[in-house]
Design a protein around this motif. Structure first.
Motif, PDB file in Angstrom:
ATOM      1  N   PRO A  55       0.806  -1.228   0.000  1.00 59.06           N
ATOM      2  CA  PRO A  55       0.000   0.000   0.000  1.00 59.06           C
ATOM      3  C   PRO A  55       0.839   1.278   0.000  1.00 59.06           C
ATOM      4  N   SER A  56       1.780   1.391   0.931  1.00 57.26           N
ATOM      5  CA  SER A  56       2.571   2.624   0.994  1.00 57.26           C
ATOM      6  C   SER A  56       3.506   2.743  -0.196  1.00 57.26           C
ATOM      7  N   ALA A  57       4.095   1.631  -0.648  1.00 52.39           N
ATOM      8  CA  ALA A  57       4.979   1.685  -1.815  1.00 52.39           C
ATOM      9  C   ALA A  57       4.219   2.151  -3.047  1.00 52.39           C
ATOM     10  N   THR A  58       2.975   1.689  -3.197  1.00 46.34           N
ATOM     11  CA  THR A  58       2.158   2.094  -4.342  1.00 46.34           C
ATOM     12  C   THR A  58       1.896   3.590  -4.316  1.00 46.34           C
ATOM     13  N   GLU A  59       1.510   4.098  -3.155  1.00 44.56           N
ATOM     14  CA  GLU A  59       1.165   5.518  -3.081  1.00 44.56           C
ATOM     15  C   GLU A  59       2.401   6.413  -3.156  1.00 44.56           C
ATOM     16  N   VAL A  60       3.527   5.950  -2.639  1.00 49.74           N
ATOM     17  CA  VAL A  60       4.776   6.706  -2.819  1.00 49.74           C
ATOM     18  C   VAL A  60       5.123   6.797  -4.307  1.00 49.74           C
ATOM     19  N   GLU A  61       4.962   5.685  -5.035  1.00 44.60           N
ATOM     20  CA  GLU A  61       5.271   5.711  -6.465  1.00 44.60           C
ATOM     21  C   GLU A  61       4.321   6.634  -7.220  1.00 44.60           C
ATOM     22  N   ARG A  62       3.034   6.578  -6.896  1.00 40.66           N
ATOM     23  CA  ARG A  62       2.076   7.452  -7.581  1.00 40.66           C
ATOM     24  C   ARG A  62       2.418   8.921  -7.343  1.00 40.66           C
ATOM     25  N   ARG A  63       2.761   9.265  -6.117  1.00 35.61           N
ATOM     26  CA  ARG A  63       3.118  10.648  -5.822  1.00 35.61           C
ATOM     27  C   ARG A  63       4.420  11.032  -6.509  1.00 35.61           C
ATOM     28  N   THR A  64       5.380  10.113  -6.530  1.00 37.19           N
ATOM     29  CA  THR A  64       6.665  10.384  -7.184  1.00 37.19           C
ATOM     30  C   THR A  64       6.472  10.633  -8.677  1.00 37.19           C
ATOM     31  N   LEU A  65       5.639   9.824  -9.322  1.00 39.76           N
ATOM     32  CA  LEU A  65       5.367  10.015 -10.746  1.00 39.76           C
ATOM     33  C   LEU A  65       4.741  11.389 -11.000  1.00 39.76           C
ATOM     34  N   ALA A  66       3.834  11.791 -10.148  1.00 36.03           N
ATOM     35  CA  ALA A  66       3.210  13.109 -10.311  1.00 36.03           C
ATOM     36  C   ALA A  66       4.244  14.217 -10.139  1.00 36.03           C
ATOM     37  N   TRP A  67       5.147  14.057  -9.185  1.00 44.96           N
ATOM     38  CA  TRP A  67       6.200  15.061  -8.991  1.00 44.96           C
ATOM     39  C   TRP A  67       7.132  15.135 -10.194  1.00 44.96           C
ATOM     40  N   LEU A  68       7.523  13.979 -10.724  1.00 42.34           N
ATOM     41  CA  LEU A  68       8.402  13.967 -11.891  1.00 42.34           C
ATOM     42  C   LEU A  68       7.721  14.642 -13.076  1.00 42.34           C
ATOM     43  N   ALA A  69       6.442  14.351 -13.278  1.00 41.88           N
ATOM     44  CA  ALA A  69       5.706  14.989 -14.369  1.00 41.88           C
ATOM     45  C   ALA A  69       5.672  16.500 -14.179  1.00 41.88           C
ATOM     46  N   GLU A  70       5.393  16.940 -12.975  1.00 48.31           N
ATOM     47  CA  GLU A  70       5.334  18.378 -12.703  1.00 48.31           C
ATOM     48  C   GLU A  70       6.676  19.049 -12.962  1.00 48.31           C
ATOM     49  N   LEU A  71       7.758  18.389 -12.588  1.00 44.88           N
ATOM     50  CA  LEU A  71       9.094  18.959 -12.800  1.00 44.88           C
ATOM     51  C   LEU A  71       9.367  19.257 -14.272  1.00 44.88           C
ATOM     52  N   ILE A  72       8.914  18.381 -15.178  1.00 42.10           N
ATOM     53  CA  ILE A  72       9.249  18.557 -16.594  1.00 42.10           C
ATOM     54  C   ILE A  72       8.130  19.225 -17.388  1.00 42.10           C
ATOM     55  N   GLY A  73       7.080  19.689 -16.708  1.00 38.87           N
ATOM     56  CA  GLY A  73       6.018  20.382 -17.405  1.00 38.87           C
ATOM     57  C   GLY A  73       4.979  19.475 -18.035  1.00 38.87           C
ATOM     58  N   PHE A  74       4.917  18.237 -17.573  1.00 41.26           N
ATOM     59  CA  PHE A  74       3.915  17.278 -18.035  1.00 41.26           C
ATOM     60  C   PHE A  74       2.735  17.338 -17.063  1.00 41.26           C
ATOM     61  N   ASP A  75       1.579  16.886 -17.485  1.00 42.05           N
ATOM     62  CA  ASP A  75       0.394  16.926 -16.635  1.00 42.05           C
ATOM     63  C   ASP A  75       0.578  15.977 -15.448  1.00 42.05           C
ATOM     64  N   PRO A  76       0.556  16.475 -14.212  1.00 41.67           N
ATOM     65  CA  PRO A  76       0.741  15.589 -13.054  1.00 41.67           C
ATOM     66  C   PRO A  76      -0.360  14.534 -12.905  1.00 41.67           C
TER      67      PRO A  76
END
Length: 517
Positions: free
Chosen positions: A128-149
Protein backbone atom coordinates in the motif's frame (compact mmCIF):
# COMPACT_ATOMS: atom_id res chain seq x y z
CA UNK A 1 -9.31 -55.91 9.63
CA UNK A 2 -5.92 -55.69 11.30
CA UNK A 3 -4.87 -52.45 12.97
CA UNK A 4 -2.36 -50.37 11.00
CA UNK A 5 1.13 -50.35 12.41
CA UNK A 6 1.90 -47.41 14.67
CA UNK A 7 3.50 -44.43 13.03
CA UNK A 8 7.11 -43.77 13.83
CA UNK A 9 7.62 -41.02 16.32
CA UNK A 10 8.77 -37.83 14.58
CA UNK A 11 12.45 -37.10 15.00
CA UNK A 12 13.07 -33.78 16.73
CA UNK A 13 15.10 -31.47 14.52
CA UNK A 14 16.69 -28.12 15.23
CA UNK A 15 14.82 -25.32 13.50
CA UNK A 16 17.11 -23.32 11.23
CA UNK A 17 16.77 -19.62 12.01
CA UNK A 18 17.71 -17.45 9.05
CA UNK A 19 17.59 -14.18 10.97
CA UNK A 20 20.35 -12.49 12.87
CA UNK A 21 19.95 -11.50 16.48
CA UNK A 22 19.02 -7.79 16.64
CA UNK A 23 22.25 -6.82 18.36
CA UNK A 24 24.33 -8.72 15.79
CA UNK A 25 22.41 -7.17 12.89
CA UNK A 26 22.84 -3.71 14.44
CA UNK A 27 26.60 -4.17 14.75
CA UNK A 28 26.88 -5.31 11.13
CA UNK A 29 24.66 -2.43 10.05
CA UNK A 30 26.91 0.11 11.77
CA UNK A 31 29.85 -1.43 9.99
CA UNK A 32 28.07 -1.14 6.62
CA UNK A 33 27.14 2.50 7.26
CA UNK A 34 30.74 3.25 8.23
CA UNK A 35 31.94 1.60 5.01
CA UNK A 36 29.51 3.66 2.91
CA UNK A 37 30.36 6.90 4.69
CA UNK A 38 34.09 6.27 4.27
CA UNK A 39 33.60 5.48 0.59
CA UNK A 40 31.69 8.72 -0.03
CA UNK A 41 34.40 10.59 1.84
CA UNK A 42 37.23 8.98 -0.11
CA UNK A 43 35.70 8.65 -3.58
CA UNK A 44 37.09 11.96 -4.98
CA UNK A 45 40.60 10.55 -4.46
CA UNK A 46 40.00 6.96 -5.55
CA UNK A 47 41.04 5.64 -8.99
CA UNK A 48 37.85 5.84 -11.03
CA UNK A 49 38.64 2.64 -12.95
CA UNK A 50 40.16 -0.44 -11.34
CA UNK A 51 42.26 -1.20 -14.42
CA UNK A 52 42.04 -4.97 -14.02
CA UNK A 53 41.32 -7.41 -16.83
CA UNK A 54 38.16 -9.53 -16.94
CA UNK A 55 40.28 -12.60 -16.21
CA UNK A 56 41.83 -10.98 -13.13
CA UNK A 57 38.46 -9.95 -11.74
CA UNK A 58 36.94 -13.37 -12.45
CA UNK A 59 39.77 -15.10 -10.55
CA UNK A 60 39.02 -12.95 -7.51
CA UNK A 61 35.57 -14.49 -7.25
CA UNK A 62 36.46 -18.03 -8.30
CA UNK A 63 35.36 -20.09 -5.29
CA UNK A 64 33.09 -23.10 -4.79
CA UNK A 65 29.50 -22.84 -3.67
CA UNK A 66 29.54 -22.61 0.17
CA UNK A 67 28.28 -25.85 1.70
CA UNK A 68 27.96 -24.34 5.15
CA UNK A 69 27.22 -20.80 6.20
CA UNK A 70 30.00 -18.27 6.80
CA UNK A 71 30.33 -15.70 9.51
CA UNK A 72 28.57 -12.45 8.46
CA UNK A 73 31.53 -10.33 9.51
CA UNK A 74 33.79 -12.37 7.22
CA UNK A 75 31.34 -11.96 4.37
CA UNK A 76 31.54 -8.19 4.83
CA UNK A 77 35.33 -8.51 4.64
CA UNK A 78 34.84 -9.62 1.04
CA UNK A 79 33.32 -6.22 0.27
CA UNK A 80 36.56 -4.49 1.28
CA UNK A 81 38.89 -7.14 -0.12
CA UNK A 82 37.16 -8.22 -3.34
CA UNK A 83 34.20 -6.12 -4.43
CA UNK A 84 35.32 -2.53 -3.83
CA UNK A 85 38.85 -2.92 -5.27
CA UNK A 86 37.32 -4.23 -8.51
CA UNK A 87 34.58 -1.61 -8.77
CA UNK A 88 34.34 1.22 -11.27
CA UNK A 89 33.50 4.25 -9.19
CA UNK A 90 30.74 6.01 -11.06
CA UNK A 91 30.19 7.80 -7.75
CA UNK A 92 33.37 9.75 -8.59
CA UNK A 93 33.16 13.40 -9.67
CA UNK A 94 35.37 12.41 -12.62
CA UNK A 95 33.21 9.58 -13.92
CA UNK A 96 32.17 10.76 -17.39
CA UNK A 97 31.27 7.48 -19.11
CA UNK A 98 27.90 6.44 -20.51
CA UNK A 99 25.11 8.53 -18.88
CA UNK A 100 25.18 7.37 -15.29
CA UNK A 101 24.12 9.20 -12.18
CA UNK A 102 26.34 9.47 -9.13
CA UNK A 103 24.13 7.98 -6.40
CA UNK A 104 22.47 10.27 -3.86
CA UNK A 105 23.03 9.83 -0.11
CA UNK A 106 19.29 9.67 0.59
CA UNK A 107 18.94 7.16 -2.23
CA UNK A 108 21.50 4.90 -0.57
CA UNK A 109 19.60 4.94 2.71
CA UNK A 110 16.29 4.47 0.89
CA UNK A 111 17.57 1.30 -0.79
CA UNK A 112 18.32 -0.25 2.59
CA UNK A 113 14.95 0.77 4.02
CA UNK A 114 13.08 -0.53 0.95
CA UNK A 115 14.88 -3.87 1.23
CA UNK A 116 14.04 -4.14 4.94
CA UNK A 117 10.26 -4.20 4.35
CA UNK A 118 10.59 -6.15 1.08
CA UNK A 119 7.27 -4.99 -0.38
CA UNK A 120 6.25 -6.22 -3.82
CA UNK A 121 5.15 -3.00 -5.50
CA UNK A 122 3.29 -4.87 -8.22
CA UNK A 123 -0.06 -4.58 -6.44
CA UNK A 124 -1.69 -2.34 -3.87
CA UNK A 125 -2.51 -5.07 -1.33
CA UNK A 126 1.08 -6.31 -0.93
CA UNK A 127 2.45 -2.75 -1.02
CA UNK A 128 0.00 0.00 0.00
CA UNK A 129 2.57 2.62 0.99
CA UNK A 130 4.98 1.68 -1.82
CA UNK A 131 2.16 2.09 -4.34
CA UNK A 132 1.17 5.52 -3.08
CA UNK A 133 4.78 6.71 -2.82
CA UNK A 134 5.27 5.71 -6.47
CA UNK A 135 2.08 7.45 -7.58
CA UNK A 136 3.12 10.65 -5.82
CA UNK A 137 6.66 10.38 -7.18
CA UNK A 138 5.37 10.02 -10.75
CA UNK A 139 3.21 13.11 -10.31
CA UNK A 140 6.20 15.06 -8.99
CA UNK A 141 8.40 13.97 -11.89
CA UNK A 142 5.71 14.99 -14.37
CA UNK A 143 5.33 18.38 -12.70
CA UNK A 144 9.09 18.96 -12.80
CA UNK A 145 9.25 18.56 -16.59
CA UNK A 146 6.02 20.38 -17.40
CA UNK A 147 3.91 17.28 -18.04
CA UNK A 148 0.39 16.93 -16.63
CA UNK A 149 0.74 15.59 -13.05
CA UNK A 150 -2.54 13.71 -13.56
CA UNK A 151 -0.81 11.54 -16.17
CA UNK A 152 -0.23 7.81 -15.97
CA UNK A 153 3.16 6.26 -15.53
CA UNK A 154 5.29 3.54 -14.02
CA UNK A 155 8.84 3.12 -12.76
CA UNK A 156 10.89 0.50 -14.62
CA UNK A 157 14.49 -0.70 -14.66
CA UNK A 158 15.84 1.94 -17.04
CA UNK A 159 15.56 3.68 -20.39
CA UNK A 160 15.37 0.49 -22.44
CA UNK A 161 12.37 -0.88 -20.57
CA UNK A 162 10.81 2.59 -20.53
CA UNK A 163 11.03 2.68 -24.32
CA UNK A 164 9.75 -0.89 -24.64
CA UNK A 165 6.81 -0.01 -22.39
CA UNK A 166 6.06 3.15 -24.38
CA UNK A 167 6.27 1.45 -27.80
CA UNK A 168 4.10 -1.45 -26.65
CA UNK A 169 1.51 1.05 -25.44
CA UNK A 170 1.80 2.98 -28.70
CA UNK A 171 1.20 -0.18 -30.71
CA UNK A 172 -1.87 -1.07 -28.66
CA UNK A 173 -3.37 2.41 -29.02
CA UNK A 174 -2.24 3.74 -32.40
CA UNK A 175 -2.37 0.64 -34.61
CA UNK A 176 -5.21 0.69 -37.19
CA UNK A 177 -6.74 -2.45 -35.61
CA UNK A 178 -6.90 -3.93 -32.12
CA UNK A 179 -3.62 -5.80 -31.66
CA UNK A 180 -4.54 -7.18 -28.23
CA UNK A 181 -6.19 -10.50 -29.19
CA UNK A 182 -3.90 -11.68 -32.00
CA UNK A 183 -1.03 -9.21 -32.06
CA UNK A 184 1.00 -9.15 -35.26
CA UNK A 185 -0.69 -12.31 -36.55
CA UNK A 186 -4.05 -10.70 -37.30
CA UNK A 187 -5.24 -10.89 -40.91
CA UNK A 188 -6.12 -7.18 -40.70
CA UNK A 189 -2.43 -6.36 -40.86
CA UNK A 190 -1.60 -5.19 -44.36
CA UNK A 191 2.03 -4.15 -43.98
CA UNK A 192 4.86 -3.58 -41.53
CA UNK A 193 4.35 -1.62 -38.33
CA UNK A 194 6.92 1.20 -38.39
CA UNK A 195 8.62 3.44 -35.82
CA UNK A 196 10.56 6.61 -36.71
CA UNK A 197 13.59 8.08 -34.94
CA UNK A 198 16.64 10.22 -35.70
CA UNK A 199 19.25 8.65 -37.98
CA UNK A 200 22.16 9.70 -35.80
CA UNK A 201 21.11 10.37 -32.25
CA UNK A 202 18.33 7.78 -31.88
CA UNK A 203 19.27 5.59 -28.93
CA UNK A 204 20.14 1.92 -29.44
CA UNK A 205 17.49 0.99 -26.88
CA UNK A 206 14.94 1.63 -29.65
CA UNK A 207 16.50 -1.27 -31.57
CA UNK A 208 16.02 -3.43 -28.49
CA UNK A 209 12.42 -2.23 -28.20
CA UNK A 210 11.39 -3.18 -31.74
CA UNK A 211 13.26 -6.46 -31.26
CA UNK A 212 11.35 -7.30 -28.09
CA UNK A 213 8.03 -6.37 -29.70
CA UNK A 214 9.00 -8.71 -32.57
CA UNK A 215 8.50 -5.98 -35.14
CA UNK A 216 11.93 -6.63 -36.66
CA UNK A 217 14.84 -4.23 -36.63
CA UNK A 218 13.91 -2.90 -40.05
CA UNK A 219 10.74 -1.54 -38.46
CA UNK A 220 12.87 1.25 -36.99
CA UNK A 221 13.03 3.89 -39.71
CA UNK A 222 15.90 6.35 -39.39
CA UNK A 223 14.96 9.94 -40.23
CA UNK A 224 17.75 12.25 -41.50
CA UNK A 225 18.97 14.83 -39.00
CA UNK A 226 19.95 18.44 -39.52
CA UNK A 227 23.29 20.09 -38.87
CA UNK A 228 22.47 20.51 -35.18
CA UNK A 229 21.73 16.76 -34.84
CA UNK A 230 17.95 17.31 -34.52
CA UNK A 231 15.36 15.52 -36.65
CA UNK A 232 14.50 16.90 -40.09
CA UNK A 233 10.72 17.10 -39.79
CA UNK A 234 10.22 17.58 -43.53
CA UNK A 235 12.08 14.33 -44.14
CA UNK A 236 9.93 12.63 -41.49
CA UNK A 237 6.76 13.70 -43.23
CA UNK A 238 8.02 12.45 -46.59
CA UNK A 239 8.99 9.05 -45.17
CA UNK A 240 5.61 8.59 -43.50
CA UNK A 241 3.76 9.37 -46.71
CA UNK A 242 5.98 7.07 -48.74
CA UNK A 243 5.58 4.21 -46.27
CA UNK A 244 1.82 4.59 -46.06
CA UNK A 245 1.55 4.64 -49.85
CA UNK A 246 3.42 1.31 -49.88
CA UNK A 247 0.85 -0.19 -47.52
CA UNK A 248 2.93 -0.15 -44.35
CA UNK A 249 1.56 0.91 -40.95
CA UNK A 250 3.42 3.81 -39.33
CA UNK A 251 2.33 4.07 -35.69
CA UNK A 252 4.97 5.91 -33.63
CA UNK A 253 7.56 8.68 -33.85
CA UNK A 254 10.28 8.80 -31.19
CA UNK A 255 11.63 12.30 -30.58
CA UNK A 256 14.93 12.81 -28.80
CA UNK A 257 14.54 14.87 -25.63
CA UNK A 258 18.23 15.23 -24.84
CA UNK A 259 20.10 12.78 -27.05
CA UNK A 260 22.78 10.41 -25.87
CA UNK A 261 25.82 12.02 -27.53
CA UNK A 262 25.21 15.75 -27.78
CA UNK A 263 22.05 16.37 -25.77
CA UNK A 264 20.03 17.32 -28.86
CA UNK A 265 16.35 18.09 -28.38
CA UNK A 266 14.22 17.48 -31.46
CA UNK A 267 11.63 20.10 -32.56
CA UNK A 268 8.88 18.63 -30.43
CA UNK A 269 6.06 20.97 -31.45
CA UNK A 270 6.67 20.35 -35.15
CA UNK A 271 6.85 16.59 -34.65
CA UNK A 272 3.67 16.70 -32.58
CA UNK A 273 1.92 18.45 -35.48
CA UNK A 274 2.99 15.66 -37.85
CA UNK A 275 1.85 12.96 -35.42
CA UNK A 276 -1.54 14.61 -34.99
CA UNK A 277 -1.95 14.94 -38.78
CA UNK A 278 -1.21 11.26 -39.44
CA UNK A 279 -2.68 9.77 -36.27
CA UNK A 280 0.68 8.58 -34.90
CA UNK A 281 1.82 8.17 -31.31
CA UNK A 282 4.53 10.64 -30.17
CA UNK A 283 7.02 9.25 -27.68
CA UNK A 284 9.68 11.52 -26.20
CA UNK A 285 12.85 9.60 -25.37
CA UNK A 286 14.10 11.76 -22.53
CA UNK A 287 16.07 9.12 -20.63
CA UNK A 288 19.17 11.32 -20.79
CA UNK A 289 17.76 14.83 -20.84
CA UNK A 290 14.04 15.24 -20.14
CA UNK A 291 14.67 16.49 -16.62
CA UNK A 292 16.46 19.50 -18.11
CA UNK A 293 12.97 20.86 -18.74
CA UNK A 294 12.84 21.84 -15.06
CA UNK A 295 15.33 24.66 -15.81
CA UNK A 296 13.40 27.81 -16.78
CA UNK A 297 16.28 28.97 -18.98
CA UNK A 298 16.03 25.74 -21.02
CA UNK A 299 12.24 25.45 -21.14
CA UNK A 300 11.87 26.86 -24.68
CA UNK A 301 13.93 23.95 -26.01
CA UNK A 302 11.25 21.60 -24.65
CA UNK A 303 8.26 23.37 -26.21
CA UNK A 304 5.74 20.69 -27.18
CA UNK A 305 6.88 18.10 -24.64
CA UNK A 306 3.47 18.32 -22.98
CA UNK A 307 1.91 17.17 -26.28
CA UNK A 308 3.78 13.85 -26.27
CA UNK A 309 1.71 10.73 -25.67
CA UNK A 310 4.52 9.30 -23.56
CA UNK A 311 7.86 10.45 -22.19
CA UNK A 312 10.70 8.37 -20.75
CA UNK A 313 13.22 9.68 -18.24
CA UNK A 314 15.76 7.95 -16.04
CA UNK A 315 16.06 9.09 -12.40
CA UNK A 316 19.26 7.01 -12.22
CA UNK A 317 20.78 9.30 -14.85
CA UNK A 318 20.38 13.03 -14.38
CA UNK A 319 18.49 12.85 -11.10
CA UNK A 320 21.50 11.00 -9.68
CA UNK A 321 19.57 8.31 -7.73
CA UNK A 322 21.22 4.89 -7.29
CA UNK A 323 20.69 2.22 -9.93
CA UNK A 324 18.27 1.05 -11.09
CA UNK A 325 15.36 3.34 -11.80
CA UNK A 326 13.80 4.38 -15.10
CA UNK A 327 10.44 6.02 -15.68
CA UNK A 328 7.82 6.35 -18.40
CA UNK A 329 4.90 8.76 -18.21
CA UNK A 330 1.68 8.61 -20.25
CA UNK A 331 -0.37 11.73 -20.99
CA UNK A 332 -3.59 9.70 -20.94
CA UNK A 333 -3.66 7.04 -18.18
CA UNK A 334 -6.36 5.15 -20.06
CA UNK A 335 -3.95 4.30 -22.88
CA UNK A 336 -1.52 2.77 -20.40
CA UNK A 337 -4.17 0.62 -18.77
CA UNK A 338 -5.51 -0.49 -22.15
CA UNK A 339 -2.06 -1.79 -23.08
CA UNK A 340 -1.35 -3.82 -19.93
CA UNK A 341 -4.54 -4.68 -18.05
CA UNK A 342 -5.20 -8.34 -17.26
CA UNK A 343 -7.25 -10.40 -14.84
CA UNK A 344 -6.18 -13.18 -12.51
CA UNK A 345 -8.20 -14.36 -9.51
CA UNK A 346 -5.09 -15.11 -7.47
CA UNK A 347 -3.95 -11.51 -7.85
CA UNK A 348 -7.21 -9.69 -7.25
CA UNK A 349 -9.34 -12.09 -5.23
CA UNK A 350 -12.76 -13.39 -6.25
CA UNK A 351 -15.07 -11.17 -4.21
CA UNK A 352 -14.73 -7.40 -4.11
CA UNK A 353 -13.51 -5.78 -0.91
CA UNK A 354 -12.64 -2.32 0.30
CA UNK A 355 -8.92 -2.72 -0.27
CA UNK A 356 -8.56 -2.63 -4.02
CA UNK A 357 -6.17 0.13 -4.99
CA UNK A 358 -3.79 1.08 -7.79
CA UNK A 359 -2.20 -2.13 -9.15
CA UNK A 360 0.97 -1.39 -11.09
CA UNK A 361 1.06 -4.92 -12.52
CA UNK A 362 -1.82 -3.75 -14.74
CA UNK A 363 0.16 -0.73 -15.91
CA UNK A 364 3.52 -2.05 -17.04
CA UNK A 365 5.54 -5.11 -18.07
CA UNK A 366 6.44 -6.36 -14.59
CA UNK A 367 4.30 -8.33 -12.17
CA UNK A 368 6.77 -8.47 -9.28
CA UNK A 369 8.38 -5.09 -8.68
CA UNK A 370 10.78 -3.67 -6.12
CA UNK A 371 10.18 -0.48 -4.17
CA UNK A 372 12.12 1.71 -6.62
CA UNK A 373 10.12 4.82 -5.86
CA UNK A 374 11.40 5.26 -2.31
CA UNK A 375 14.88 6.46 -3.35
CA UNK A 376 13.42 8.95 -5.82
CA UNK A 377 10.77 10.16 -3.37
CA UNK A 378 13.27 10.62 -0.54
CA UNK A 379 15.84 12.37 -2.74
CA UNK A 380 13.20 14.71 -4.17
CA UNK A 381 12.19 15.58 -0.62
CA UNK A 382 15.86 16.07 0.34
CA UNK A 383 16.89 18.37 -2.52
CA UNK A 384 13.55 19.87 -3.49
CA UNK A 385 12.92 21.28 -6.95
CA UNK A 386 15.25 24.22 -6.36
CA UNK A 387 18.06 22.04 -5.09
CA UNK A 388 17.78 19.90 -8.20
CA UNK A 389 17.79 22.98 -10.42
CA UNK A 390 21.01 24.11 -8.76
CA UNK A 391 22.66 20.72 -9.34
CA UNK A 392 21.58 20.51 -12.98
CA UNK A 393 22.82 24.06 -13.61
CA UNK A 394 26.20 23.07 -12.19
CA UNK A 395 26.46 20.19 -14.66
CA UNK A 396 25.46 22.44 -17.56
CA UNK A 397 28.01 25.01 -16.40
CA UNK A 398 30.69 22.30 -16.41
CA UNK A 399 29.81 21.36 -20.01
CA UNK A 400 29.96 25.01 -21.05
CA UNK A 401 33.31 25.43 -19.30
CA UNK A 402 34.67 22.38 -21.09
CA UNK A 403 33.50 23.81 -24.40
CA UNK A 404 35.31 27.06 -23.63
CA UNK A 405 38.53 25.18 -22.84
CA UNK A 406 38.26 23.21 -26.08
CA UNK A 407 37.66 26.31 -28.20
CA UNK A 408 40.60 28.12 -26.63
CA UNK A 409 43.08 25.31 -27.34
CA UNK A 410 44.52 24.99 -30.87
CA UNK A 411 44.96 21.22 -30.43
CA UNK A 412 41.28 20.49 -29.82
CA UNK A 413 38.31 20.59 -32.16
CA UNK A 414 34.81 21.54 -30.92
CA UNK A 415 32.04 19.59 -32.64
CA UNK A 416 28.89 21.20 -31.27
CA UNK A 417 27.70 23.75 -28.77
CA UNK A 418 26.71 22.22 -25.43
CA UNK A 419 22.93 22.03 -24.98
CA UNK A 420 22.72 20.20 -21.66
CA UNK A 421 25.34 18.11 -19.84
CA UNK A 422 26.77 16.01 -22.71
CA UNK A 423 29.70 17.17 -24.78
CA UNK A 424 31.78 15.68 -27.61
CA UNK A 425 35.07 17.00 -29.00
CA UNK A 426 38.33 15.76 -30.53
CA UNK A 427 42.04 16.09 -29.96
CA UNK A 428 43.41 17.27 -33.32
CA UNK A 429 47.08 18.38 -33.21
CA UNK A 430 47.47 21.81 -34.74
CA UNK A 431 49.97 20.42 -37.25
CA UNK A 432 47.17 18.33 -38.80
CA UNK A 433 44.47 21.01 -38.88
CA UNK A 434 45.03 21.92 -42.52
CA UNK A 435 44.31 18.41 -43.77
CA UNK A 436 42.12 16.66 -41.21
CA UNK A 437 40.40 14.36 -43.70
CA UNK A 438 43.70 12.91 -44.89
CA UNK A 439 44.52 11.91 -41.30
CA UNK A 440 41.07 10.75 -40.23
CA UNK A 441 42.10 7.18 -39.45
CA UNK A 442 45.06 8.34 -37.40
CA UNK A 443 42.91 10.85 -35.49
CA UNK A 444 40.36 8.14 -34.72
CA UNK A 445 43.09 5.95 -33.28
CA UNK A 446 44.70 8.82 -31.45
CA UNK A 447 41.51 9.85 -29.68
CA UNK A 448 40.75 6.25 -28.77
CA UNK A 449 44.25 5.86 -27.34
CA UNK A 450 43.80 9.02 -25.26
CA UNK A 451 40.65 7.69 -23.61
CA UNK A 452 42.28 4.30 -23.04
CA UNK A 453 45.21 6.00 -21.33
CA UNK A 454 43.25 8.31 -19.04
CA UNK A 455 40.94 5.47 -18.03
CA UNK A 456 43.89 3.19 -17.27
CA UNK A 457 45.47 5.94 -15.17
CA UNK A 458 42.47 5.95 -12.85
CA UNK A 459 42.12 9.73 -12.99
CA UNK A 460 38.87 9.72 -14.95
CA UNK A 461 36.50 7.45 -16.80
CA UNK A 462 36.11 8.78 -20.35
CA UNK A 463 34.68 6.97 -23.37
CA UNK A 464 34.75 7.59 -27.09
CA UNK A 465 31.74 7.72 -29.36
CA UNK A 466 31.09 8.49 -33.00
CA UNK A 467 29.72 11.68 -34.49
CA UNK A 468 29.04 11.34 -38.20
CA UNK A 469 31.75 8.78 -38.69
CA UNK A 470 34.42 10.40 -36.53
CA UNK A 471 35.75 8.93 -33.28
CA UNK A 472 35.33 11.61 -30.62
CA UNK A 473 35.93 12.14 -26.92
CA UNK A 474 32.60 12.16 -25.10
CA UNK A 475 32.01 13.41 -21.58
CA UNK A 476 28.72 12.79 -19.82
CA UNK A 477 28.70 15.20 -16.89
CA UNK A 478 26.09 13.46 -14.79
CA UNK A 479 27.42 13.66 -11.24
CA UNK A 480 26.22 15.97 -8.51
CA UNK A 481 29.80 15.91 -7.22
CA UNK A 482 31.52 17.31 -10.34
CA UNK A 483 33.08 20.78 -10.05
CA UNK A 484 34.83 23.06 -12.52
CA UNK A 485 38.21 22.02 -11.12
CA UNK A 486 37.42 18.39 -12.04
CA UNK A 487 36.75 19.49 -15.63
CA UNK A 488 39.99 21.47 -15.76
CA UNK A 489 42.04 18.65 -14.26
CA UNK A 490 40.69 16.09 -16.74
CA UNK A 491 41.03 18.43 -19.72
CA UNK A 492 44.66 19.16 -18.82
CA UNK A 493 45.37 15.44 -18.64
CA UNK A 494 43.63 14.76 -21.96
CA UNK A 495 45.79 17.43 -23.55
CA UNK A 496 48.99 16.07 -22.00
CA UNK A 497 48.17 12.51 -23.06
CA UNK A 498 47.27 13.70 -26.55
CA UNK A 499 50.62 15.40 -26.98
CA UNK A 500 52.55 12.48 -25.48
CA UNK A 501 50.83 9.82 -27.60
CA UNK A 502 51.03 11.92 -30.75
CA UNK A 503 54.72 12.57 -30.19
CA UNK A 504 55.45 8.88 -29.57
CA UNK A 505 53.42 7.45 -32.43
CA UNK A 506 53.14 10.09 -35.16
CA UNK A 507 51.11 9.23 -38.24
CA UNK A 508 52.59 5.73 -38.20
CA UNK A 509 50.15 4.94 -35.41
CA UNK A 510 47.40 4.67 -37.97
CA UNK A 511 48.70 1.18 -38.78
CA UNK A 512 49.06 0.07 -35.17
CA UNK A 513 46.30 -1.63 -33.19
CA UNK A 514 44.81 0.25 -30.28
CA UNK A 515 44.19 -1.79 -27.15
CA UNK A 516 40.95 -0.80 -25.43
CA UNK A 517 41.40 -0.84 -21.66
Amino acid sequence: MPEPPPLDEPVAEAWFDGDLAPEDFRALGYRVIDAIANHLRDVPDLPVFAGRTPEEVARTFDEPLPKHGQEPARILDDWDEKVLPNATHNTSPRYFGYVMGSGTPMGILAEALAASVNMNAGGWKPAPSATEVERRTLAWLAELIGFDPACGGVLVSGGTMANVTALHTALRNAAPYDTTPRGLQDEARTGRFLVYASDHEGHVSLVRAVDMLNLGREALRRVPSRGDFTMDVGALRGMIEEDRARGDLPFCVVAQVGSVNVGAIDPLDEIADVCREYGLWLHGDGACGAVGAMLPEKRLLYAGLDRADSVSLDPHKWLYVPYECGCVLFRDPVTQRRAFTMEASYLQGILPDGYHGHDFYELGPQMSRGFRALKVWMTLKHYGAEGYRALLRQNVRCAEHLDALVRADPDFEPLHAPVLNLYCFRFVPARLRDDVDAHSEYLDRLNQAITDAIRASGLAFVMTSQLRGRTVLRLSICSHRTRLEDIERVFDDLRRLGHDIDRETGTAAAAAPVVVV
